[in-house]
Design an enzyme around this catalytic site. Sequence first.
Site, PDB file in Angstrom:
ATOM      1  N   ARG A  34      40.108  37.077  73.142  1.00 55.94           N
ATOM      2  CA  ARG A  34      38.730  37.259  72.681  1.00 55.94           C
ATOM      3  C   ARG A  34      38.680  38.396  71.662  1.00 55.94           C
ATOM      4  O   ARG A  34      39.326  39.428  71.834  1.00 55.94           O
ATOM      5  CB  ARG A  34      37.808  37.555  73.865  1.00 55.94           C
ATOM      6  CG  ARG A  34      37.687  36.360  74.776  1.00 55.94           C
ATOM      7  CD  ARG A  34      36.413  36.339  75.601  1.00 55.94           C
ATOM      8  NE  ARG A  34      36.501  35.270  76.587  1.00 55.94           N
ATOM      9  CZ  ARG A  34      36.184  33.985  76.338  1.00 55.94           C
ATOM     10  NH1 ARG A  34      35.713  33.628  75.155  1.00 55.94           N
ATOM     11  NH2 ARG A  34      36.338  33.062  77.272  1.00 55.94           N
ATOM     12  N   ASP A  35      37.894  38.165  70.608  1.00 51.56           N
ATOM     13  CA  ASP A  35      37.724  39.205  69.591  1.00 51.56           C
ATOM     14  C   ASP A  35      36.999  40.394  70.212  1.00 51.56           C
ATOM     15  O   ASP A  35      36.023  40.237  70.952  1.00 51.56           O
ATOM     16  CB  ASP A  35      36.931  38.658  68.391  1.00 51.56           C
ATOM     17  CG  ASP A  35      37.074  39.543  67.166  1.00 51.56           C
ATOM     18  OD1 ASP A  35      37.719  39.101  66.194  1.00 51.56           O
ATOM     19  OD2 ASP A  35      36.551  40.681  67.182  1.00 51.56           O
ATOM     20  N   ILE A  36      37.450  41.589  69.880  1.00 49.69           N
ATOM     21  CA  ILE A  36      36.888  42.808  70.449  1.00 49.69           C
ATOM     22  C   ILE A  36      35.489  43.095  69.891  1.00 49.69           C
ATOM     23  O   ILE A  36      34.713  43.843  70.508  1.00 49.69           O
ATOM     24  CB  ILE A  36      37.860  43.995  70.182  1.00 49.69           C
ATOM     25  CG1 ILE A  36      37.674  45.112  71.185  1.00 49.69           C
ATOM     26  CG2 ILE A  36      37.739  44.492  68.760  1.00 49.69           C
ATOM     27  CD1 ILE A  36      38.775  46.160  71.114  1.00 49.69           C
ATOM     28  N   ASN A  92      40.989  34.548  57.261  1.00 48.60           N
ATOM     29  CA  ASN A  92      40.764  35.406  56.103  1.00 48.60           C
ATOM     30  C   ASN A  92      42.108  35.818  55.526  1.00 48.60           C
ATOM     31  O   ASN A  92      43.050  36.103  56.277  1.00 48.60           O
ATOM     32  CB  ASN A  92      39.954  36.644  56.513  1.00 48.60           C
ATOM     33  CG  ASN A  92      38.571  36.274  57.017  1.00 48.60           C
ATOM     34  OD1 ASN A  92      37.955  35.352  56.504  1.00 48.60           O
ATOM     35  ND2 ASN A  92      38.101  36.980  58.033  1.00 48.60           N
ATOM     36  N   VAL A 101      43.468  42.679  59.634  1.00 48.12           N
ATOM     37  CA  VAL A 101      44.717  42.804  60.406  1.00 48.12           C
ATOM     38  C   VAL A 101      45.732  41.874  59.758  1.00 48.12           C
ATOM     39  O   VAL A 101      45.508  40.653  59.683  1.00 48.12           O
ATOM     40  CB  VAL A 101      44.513  42.428  61.892  1.00 48.12           C
ATOM     41  CG1 VAL A 101      45.837  42.553  62.644  1.00 48.12           C
ATOM     42  CG2 VAL A 101      43.444  43.310  62.539  1.00 48.12           C
ATOM     43  N   HIS A 105      45.844  35.117  61.813  1.00 46.57           N
ATOM     44  CA  HIS A 105      44.999  34.741  62.951  1.00 46.57           C
ATOM     45  C   HIS A 105      43.912  33.811  62.474  1.00 46.57           C
ATOM     46  O   HIS A 105      43.395  33.950  61.365  1.00 46.57           O
ATOM     47  CB  HIS A 105      44.401  35.970  63.642  1.00 46.57           C
ATOM     48  CG  HIS A 105      43.739  36.943  62.715  1.00 46.57           C
ATOM     49  ND1 HIS A 105      44.464  37.826  61.938  1.00 46.57           N
ATOM     50  CD2 HIS A 105      42.439  37.159  62.420  1.00 46.57           C
ATOM     51  CE1 HIS A 105      43.620  38.537  61.214  1.00 46.57           C
ATOM     52  NE2 HIS A 105      42.391  38.157  61.473  1.00 46.57           N
ATOM     53  N   HIS A 107      40.117  32.572  63.417  1.00 45.18           N
ATOM     54  CA  HIS A 107      38.926  32.862  64.203  1.00 45.18           C
ATOM     55  C   HIS A 107      38.328  31.530  64.673  1.00 45.18           C
ATOM     56  O   HIS A 107      38.089  30.634  63.852  1.00 45.18           O
ATOM     57  CB  HIS A 107      37.864  33.569  63.345  1.00 45.18           C
ATOM     58  CG  HIS A 107      38.268  34.892  62.792  1.00 45.18           C
ATOM     59  ND1 HIS A 107      37.830  36.090  63.321  1.00 45.18           N
ATOM     60  CD2 HIS A 107      39.049  35.219  61.738  1.00 45.18           C
ATOM     61  CE1 HIS A 107      38.321  37.087  62.611  1.00 45.18           C
ATOM     62  NE2 HIS A 107      39.060  36.590  61.639  1.00 45.18           N
TER      63      HIS A 107
HETATM   64  P1  AMP Z   1      40.122  39.792  60.071  1.00 44.62           P
HETATM   65  O1  AMP Z   1      39.079  40.742  59.572  1.00 44.62           O
HETATM   66  O2  AMP Z   1      39.943  38.374  59.658  1.00 44.62           O
HETATM   67  O3  AMP Z   1      41.515  40.321  59.789  1.00 44.62           O
HETATM   68  O4  AMP Z   1      39.952  39.756  61.653  1.00 44.62           O
HETATM   69  C1  AMP Z   1      40.438  40.755  62.490  1.00 44.62           C
HETATM   70  C2  AMP Z   1      39.672  40.628  63.759  1.00 44.62           C
HETATM   71  O5  AMP Z   1      40.381  41.323  64.772  1.00 44.62           O
HETATM   72  C3  AMP Z   1      38.278  41.243  63.717  1.00 44.62           C
HETATM   73  O6  AMP Z   1      37.315  40.230  64.020  1.00 44.62           O
HETATM   74  C4  AMP Z   1      38.324  42.346  64.774  1.00 44.62           C
HETATM   75  O7  AMP Z   1      37.115  42.466  65.491  1.00 44.62           O
HETATM   76  C5  AMP Z   1      39.452  41.891  65.654  1.00 44.62           C
HETATM   77  N1  AMP Z   1      40.154  42.911  66.390  1.00 44.62           N
HETATM   78  C6  AMP Z   1      40.601  44.100  65.920  1.00 44.62           C
HETATM   79  N2  AMP Z   1      41.247  44.773  66.880  1.00 44.62           N
HETATM   80  C7  AMP Z   1      41.230  43.984  67.978  1.00 44.62           C
HETATM   81  C8  AMP Z   1      41.726  44.118  69.312  1.00 44.62           C
HETATM   82  N3  AMP Z   1      42.405  45.202  69.706  1.00 44.62           N
HETATM   83  N4  AMP Z   1      41.512  43.118  70.188  1.00 44.62           N
HETATM   84  C9  AMP Z   1      40.823  42.011  69.807  1.00 44.62           C
HETATM   85  N5  AMP Z   1      40.338  41.816  68.567  1.00 44.62           N
HETATM   86  C10 AMP Z   1      40.526  42.798  67.679  1.00 44.62           C
END
Ligand code: AMP
Length: 119
Positions: A34-36, A92, A101, A105, A107
Amino acid sequence: VVSAREPDCLFCRIVAGELPSTKVHEDELVFAIRDINPQASTHILLLPRDHIASADDLGADHGELLGRLFEVSARLAASEGIAADGYRVVTNIGRNGGQSVDHLHFHLLGGRRFTWPPG
Ligand code: AMP
Ligand code: ZN
């Protein structure tokens, strides 16, 4: 199989269990959490176990992984109860694409209607 990993990568560390996450699925190719900072009532991230920087690095060798990512997306959408009304799967790429990140990944977002194009 030796999995490719980057020691300082946030998502490599989550896949390795070195950092906490809310895991919703794992198999030999894909890890889903799950996204944080959820942007919808369902917001799941699907990560390849192996470190791939972004979709810009994908090619014909990744067919099995990509098939699995979408298969798992569909299965999770069903179990989350968002499949019938529709949902979005998005990745993205790079700074202008909104990637924060640098580990590939997807979404999986659902539970509300999304506009197109994204802002
Ligand atoms: P992006 O901006 O497409 O690279 O997405 C990165 C996603 O990772 C964002 O939606 C963040 O909320 C999510 N995120 C960052 N750190 C964590 C974490 N430790 N656990 C879960 N999701 C995270
Ligand atoms: Zn990584």
